[in-house]
Design a protein around this motif. Structure first.
Motif, PDB file in Angstrom:
ATOM      1  N   LYS A 130       0.913  -1.365  -0.009  1.00 19.92           N
ATOM      2  CA  LYS A 130      -0.037   0.080  -0.106  1.00 19.92           C
ATOM      3  C   LYS A 130       0.837   1.184   0.016  1.00 19.92           C
ATOM      4  CE  LYS A 130      -2.762  -1.012   3.846  1.00 19.92           C
ATOM      5  NZ  LYS A 130      -3.792  -0.827   4.415  1.00 19.92           N
ATOM      6  N   ALA A 131       1.991   1.131   0.930  1.00 25.56           N
ATOM      7  CA  ALA A 131       2.845   2.315   0.910  1.00 25.56           C
ATOM      8  C   ALA A 131       3.546   2.771  -0.180  1.00 25.56           C
ATOM      9  CB  ALA A 131       4.005   2.110   2.229  1.00 25.56           C
ATOM     10  N   ALA A 132       3.747   1.592  -1.064  1.00 22.88           N
ATOM     11  CA  ALA A 132       4.599   1.680  -2.226  1.00 22.88           C
ATOM     12  C   ALA A 132       3.529   2.099  -3.628  1.00 22.88           C
ATOM     13  CB  ALA A 132       5.361   0.540  -2.796  1.00 22.88           C
ATOM     14  N   THR A 133       2.405   1.917  -3.385  1.00 20.67           N
ATOM     15  CA  THR A 133       1.735   1.882  -4.678  1.00 20.67           C
ATOM     16  C   THR A 133       0.278   2.890  -4.537  1.00 20.67           C
ATOM     17  OG1 THR A 133       0.108   0.125  -3.804  1.00 20.67           O
ATOM     18  CG2 THR A 133       1.815  -0.506  -5.351  1.00 20.67           C
ATOM     19  N   GLN A 134      -0.024   3.580  -3.592  1.00 25.84           N
ATOM     20  CA  GLN A 134      -1.164   4.471  -3.444  1.00 25.84           C
ATOM     21  C   GLN A 134      -0.882   5.686  -4.316  1.00 25.84           C
ATOM     22  OE1 GLN A 134      -3.974   4.347  -0.364  1.00 25.84           O
ATOM     23  NE2 GLN A 134      -2.582   3.105   0.709  1.00 25.84           N
ATOM     24  N   THR A 135       0.128   6.423  -4.431  1.00 26.73           N
ATOM     25  CA  THR A 135       0.256   7.717  -5.065  1.00 26.73           C
ATOM     26  C   THR A 135       1.419   7.576  -5.966  1.00 26.73           C
ATOM     27  OG1 THR A 135      -0.675   8.725  -3.081  1.00 26.73           O
ATOM     28  CG2 THR A 135       0.522  10.322  -4.632  1.00 26.73           C
ATOM     29  N   HIS A 136       1.237   7.737  -7.241  1.00 29.11           N
ATOM     30  CA  HIS A 136       2.413   7.620  -8.075  1.00 29.11           C
ATOM     31  C   HIS A 136       3.476   8.655  -7.783  1.00 29.11           C
ATOM     32  CE1 HIS A 136       4.206   6.904 -12.023  1.00 29.11           C
ATOM     33  NE2 HIS A 136       4.220   8.237 -12.088  1.00 29.11           N
ATOM     34  N   GLY A 137       4.610   8.159  -7.939  1.00 26.18           N
ATOM     35  CA  GLY A 137       5.673   9.015  -7.552  1.00 26.18           C
ATOM     36  C   GLY A 137       6.097   9.242  -6.175  1.00 26.18           C
ATOM     37  N   LYS A 138       5.242   8.692  -5.359  1.00 27.78           N
ATOM     38  CA  LYS A 138       5.539   8.837  -3.789  1.00 27.78           C
ATOM     39  C   LYS A 138       5.526   7.438  -3.227  1.00 27.78           C
ATOM     40  CE  LYS A 138       3.476  13.071  -2.300  1.00 27.78           C
ATOM     41  NZ  LYS A 138       2.473  13.725  -1.534  1.00 27.78           N
ATOM     42  N   ARG A 163      -1.169  12.085  13.860  1.00 25.23           N
ATOM     43  CA  ARG A 163      -0.824  10.798  12.922  1.00 25.23           C
ATOM     44  C   ARG A 163      -0.424  11.325  11.467  1.00 25.23           C
ATOM     45  NH1 ARG A 163       0.994   6.553  15.403  1.00 25.23           N
ATOM     46  NH2 ARG A 163       0.224   4.848  13.831  1.00 25.23           N
ATOM     47  N   PRO A 164       0.498  12.368  11.507  1.00 28.48           N
ATOM     48  CA  PRO A 164       1.091  12.840  10.333  1.00 28.48           C
ATOM     49  C   PRO A 164       1.586  11.719   9.250  1.00 28.48           C
ATOM     50  CG  PRO A 164       2.694  13.610  11.827  1.00 28.48           C
ATOM     51  CD  PRO A 164       1.402  12.923  12.646  1.00 28.48           C
ATOM     52  N   VAL A 165       1.665  11.866   8.052  1.00 30.79           N
ATOM     53  CA  VAL A 165       2.214  10.971   7.119  1.00 30.79           C
ATOM     54  C   VAL A 165       3.254  11.595   6.604  1.00 30.79           C
ATOM     55  CG1 VAL A 165       1.670   9.740   4.737  1.00 30.79           C
ATOM     56  CG2 VAL A 165      -0.156   9.927   6.654  1.00 30.79           C
ATOM     57  N   PHE A 166       4.430  10.649   6.110  1.00 33.67           N
ATOM     58  CA  PHE A 166       5.554  11.058   5.712  1.00 33.67           C
ATOM     59  C   PHE A 166       5.949  10.184   4.558  1.00 33.67           C
ATOM     60  CE2 PHE A 166       5.402  11.839  10.108  1.00 33.67           C
ATOM     61  CZ  PHE A 166       5.875  13.348  10.360  1.00 33.67           C
ATOM     62  N   SER A 167       6.497  11.039   3.398  1.00 31.48           N
ATOM     63  CA  SER A 167       6.633  10.321   2.209  1.00 31.48           C
ATOM     64  C   SER A 167       8.094  10.620   1.504  1.00 31.48           C
ATOM     65  CB  SER A 167       5.682  10.546   1.333  1.00 31.48           C
ATOM     66  OG  SER A 167       5.537  11.846   0.800  1.00 31.48           O
ATOM     67  N   VAL A 168       8.599  10.080   0.586  1.00 32.17           N
ATOM     68  CA  VAL A 168       9.792  10.513  -0.060  1.00 32.17           C
ATOM     69  C   VAL A 168       9.227  10.546  -1.510  1.00 32.17           C
ATOM     70  CG1 VAL A 168      11.697   9.778   1.432  1.00 32.17           C
ATOM     71  CG2 VAL A 168      10.645   8.108  -0.478  1.00 32.17           C
ATOM     72  N   SER A 169       9.898  11.207  -2.541  1.00 35.53           N
ATOM     73  CA  SER A 169       9.624  11.680  -3.712  1.00 35.53           C
ATOM     74  C   SER A 169      10.655  11.948  -4.625  1.00 35.53           C
ATOM     75  CB  SER A 169       8.406  12.423  -3.826  1.00 35.53           C
ATOM     76  OG  SER A 169       9.029  13.890  -3.466  1.00 35.53           O
ATOM     77  N   THR A 171      11.455  15.042  -5.396  1.00 31.21           N
ATOM     78  CA  THR A 171      11.922  15.950  -4.927  1.00 31.21           C
ATOM     79  C   THR A 171      12.595  15.992  -3.569  1.00 31.21           C
ATOM     80  OG1 THR A 171      10.057  16.835  -4.473  1.00 31.21           O
ATOM     81  CG2 THR A 171      10.750  17.681  -6.350  1.00 31.21           C
ATOM     82  N   ASN A 172      12.151  14.830  -2.925  1.00 33.47           N
ATOM     83  CA  ASN A 172      12.794  14.578  -1.433  1.00 33.47           C
ATOM     84  C   ASN A 172      12.996  13.107  -1.503  1.00 33.47           C
ATOM     85  OD1 ASN A 172      11.961  16.851   0.159  1.00 33.47           O
ATOM     86  ND2 ASN A 172       9.793  16.715  -0.738  1.00 33.47           N
ATOM     87  N   PRO A 173      14.141  13.057  -1.982  1.00 31.94           N
ATOM     88  CA  PRO A 173      14.374  11.390  -2.200  1.00 31.94           C
ATOM     89  C   PRO A 173      14.946  10.454  -1.000  1.00 31.94           C
ATOM     90  CG  PRO A 173      16.314  12.890  -2.630  1.00 31.94           C
ATOM     91  CD  PRO A 173      15.282  13.741  -2.501  1.00 31.94           C
ATOM     92  N   GLY A 174      14.634   9.379  -1.038  1.00 26.37           N
ATOM     93  CA  GLY A 174      15.120   8.562   0.050  1.00 26.37           C
ATOM     94  C   GLY A 174      15.462   7.416  -0.542  1.00 26.37           C
ATOM     95  N   SER A 175      16.630   7.127  -1.290  1.00 24.05           N
ATOM     96  CA  SER A 175      17.434   5.828  -1.972  1.00 24.05           C
ATOM     97  C   SER A 175      17.346   4.852  -0.714  1.00 24.05           C
ATOM     98  CB  SER A 175      18.487   6.061  -2.451  1.00 24.05           C
ATOM     99  OG  SER A 175      18.547   6.976  -3.366  1.00 24.05           O
ATOM    100  N   ASP A 176      17.702   5.083   0.576  1.00 21.04           N
ATOM    101  CA  ASP A 176      17.786   3.917   1.360  1.00 21.04           C
ATOM    102  C   ASP A 176      16.673   3.179   1.716  1.00 21.04           C
ATOM    103  OD1 ASP A 176      17.040   6.485   2.746  1.00 21.04           O
ATOM    104  OD2 ASP A 176      19.017   6.761   3.631  1.00 21.04           O
ATOM    105  N   VAL A 177      15.489   4.174   2.166  1.00 20.48           N
ATOM    106  CA  VAL A 177      14.134   3.579   2.463  1.00 20.48           C
ATOM    107  C   VAL A 177      13.618   2.792   1.267  1.00 20.48           C
ATOM    108  CG1 VAL A 177      12.785   5.630   2.329  1.00 20.48           C
ATOM    109  CG2 VAL A 177      12.015   3.819   3.882  1.00 20.48           C
ATOM    110  N   ALA A 178      13.660   3.432   0.258  1.00 17.17           N
ATOM    111  CA  ALA A 178      13.159   2.892  -1.116  1.00 17.17           C
ATOM    112  C   ALA A 178      14.138   1.478  -1.362  1.00 17.17           C
ATOM    113  CB  ALA A 178      13.425   3.875  -2.238  1.00 17.17           C
ATOM    114  N   GLY A 179      15.203   1.640  -1.197  1.00 13.86           N
ATOM    115  CA  GLY A 179      15.912   0.336  -1.549  1.00 13.86           C
ATOM    116  C   GLY A 179      15.662  -0.892  -0.548  1.00 13.86           C
ATOM    117  N   GLU A 180      15.384  -0.416   0.758  1.00 13.69           N
ATOM    118  CA  GLU A 180      15.095  -1.406   1.695  1.00 13.69           C
ATOM    119  C   GLU A 180      13.733  -2.004   1.450  1.00 13.69           C
ATOM    120  OE1 GLU A 180      15.048  -4.181   3.349  1.00 13.69           O
ATOM    121  OE2 GLU A 180      16.608  -3.157   4.610  1.00 13.69           O
TER     122      GLU A 180
END
Length: 491
Positions: A130-138, A163-169, A171-180
């Motif tokens: 769900k975290a990976a597919t709900q919003t394109h590019g996020k 309960r704020p929500v946090f994401s990478v994109s 413009t706000n990359p996160g290769s580490d959390v994305a790679g994991e």
């Protein structure tokens, strides 16, 4: 007189062994420990709990997670003793659960626990999908404000903190959390494809997309997401997750693109640790399988790096850079040290498995290392956790006779909804936090942070460094326990 003294000494040692949960002979009951290590994950569940939830002191929680961003981010796991969801450690937990099942999930090892292990894995992979597919590019990487959460002591069922929500994109990359996350989705697909090929394909497609994002938009997620530090900062950077993610995608797809990417990375950092933050050693062990088991010599550089890592761990190695407690436990850091013990021990057992399959040996300078050498040492680490240590304490809750009673865990330390239906507010919970009474709810199977560098340990709920459990402590231990249960059974 000598005979009488011997008998008295024998009786005394037997008395100590019985009352401190240390077997006089034989082995710990690895099958029981395995079942409990998986059961623990039920206590960490967030979201709507199913009817077969056997850890019944937990109830539904976090049912509106994601709503502040108009997405559904319910489910997944609370990573430790708090009520925040961090995808970085959750994804590592997921990858290690999957790897545990892949390596040691045979029916002669996990026996009746295989379906429970898969269920624990799917609870995590559902959330990450769900975290990976709900919003394109996020890629959504967190739910909850850790500062507000840590200022309260309340059940997840009572959560009233933001309960704020946090994401990478891009413009706000996160290769580490994305790679994991990519690694977790790919590894889960490999485990779950035999149950549901359609679901596994969804996981794999998401893994590819997230890995492409990790590769294309480089950056540490802790530079983009303010909640990451100091809780789960990306201290080691993102090169290890790029290597790790690509290694898992290559294993899952056999696509040479990932191997070419791996070879272009130049990710050659020397390491003597393996954790939710630093994946270098894990990636190298995974890749070394290709040369040890599949006989593909082009992967030899990863074998050399994996063996360099092992030589930095093993106590009889002249090149070791690892400290040990007087009782023989690997000691890396003072906070939640057992997370490093379980993760490293998993790599030891896995590499020994690869070595045994090919009759491979290697040397740490002039010391010959066999698979049996590694397995014997890894077993001692697990046995220490299960009670064979100077204090005779099992660091797994509910296993053995003596184990910590005041675990640093909100849900475990507060009365359950069934026994106390009324809301317990943010500050009201601290009366239970500071109480000298044992936790009312048993978080069965949880492994706490463990003893200090001198094997000392005090059962104090306020000491989160040593009393807090975490999913990423348990996940790699599942694999080691499955191996030992297959070999030794119930002791």
């Amino acid at each position: 007189m000598a005979t009488t003294n011997s008998l008295l000494l024998g009786f005394l040692l037997l008395h100590i062994a019985i009352h401190h949960s240390v077997p006089v002979e034989g082995h710990p009951n690895y099958s029981d420990a395995l079942a409990k290590s998986i059961l623990f994950f039920l206590g960490q569940r967030s979201g709507k709990l199913p009817p077969d939830q056997t850890m019944t002191w937990r109830s539904d929680s976090g049912l509106s997670d994601g709503s502040t961003a108009n997405v559904d981010l319910t489910g997944g796991y609370y990573d430790a003793g708090d009520n925040v969801k961090f995808s970085f450690p959750m994804a590592f937990t997921t990858t290690m659960l999957a790897w545990s099942i892949l390596e040691f999930g045979g029916k002669n090892r996990m026996s009746g626990q295989l379906s429970e292990a898969r269920a624990a894995l799917k609870w995590a992979s559902d959330y990450l999908l769900k975290a990976a597919t709900q919003t394109h590019g996020k890629l959504y990487v967190g739910v909850g404000d850790p500062n507000s959460d840590h200022a309260c002591w309340e059940r997840p069922e009572d959560m009233d903190t933001p309960r704020p929500v946090f994401s990478v994109s891009s413009t706000n990359p996160g290769s580490d959390v994305a790679g994991e996350t990519a690694a977790a989705l790919a590894a889960s697909a490999l485990v779950l494809q035999s149950q549901n090929r359609t679901y596994a394909l969804k996981l794999l497609l998401a893994a590819k997309d997230v890995m492409d994002f990790a590769m294309q938009y480089r950056g540490k997620y802790s530079d983009s997401v303010w909640t990451a530090c100091p809780y789960y900062c990306s201290y080691s950077g993102y090169m290890d997750e790029l290597l790790w993610g690509a290694a898992w995608l290559h294993k899952a797809t056999k696509n040479a693109t990932y191997l070419n990417f791996i070879n272009s990375l130049g990710a050659n950092d020397i390491t003597d640790i393996f954790s939710w933050d630093n994946k270098f050693a894990g990636a190298r062990v995974l890749l070394a399988r290709k040369t040890l088991v599949d006989k593909e010599n082009s992967f030899d550089p990863f074998r050399f790096q994996a063996e360099d890592f092992l030589c930095r761990i093993l106590p009889n190695s002249p090149s070791k850079t690892t400290q040990y407690t007087p009782g023989g436990l690997i000691f890396k850091l003072s906070s939640a040290n057992l997370q490093y013990v379980t993760s490293i021990t998993f790599l030891l057992n896995t590499y020994a498995k690869y070595m045994a399959s090919s009759g491979h040996t290697f040397s740490c300078q002039n010391v010959l290392i066999k698979s049996s050498t590694i397995r014997a040492f890894a077993k001692k680490q697990v046995d220490y956790i299960l009670g064979q240590n100077p204090l005779g304490i099992s660091y797994m809750i509910g296993f053995g006779t003596f184990y910590p009673k005041m675990v640093h865990h909100r849900g475990s330390s507060l009365p359950s909804i069934s026994s106390h239906p009324a809301h317990i507010g943010c500050n009201d919970g601290f009366q239970y936090f500071f109480s000298g009474n044992p936790n009312p709810n048993l978080l069965i199977g949880a492994v706490v942070g463990g003893p200090d560098q001198n094997d000392a340990f005090s059962d104090s709920r306020t000491d989160y460094n040593h009393l807090e459990p975490a999913t990423y402590i348990n996940a790699p231990l599942v694999g080691s326990l499955a191996y030992l249960a297959g070999r030794y059974g119930s002791g």
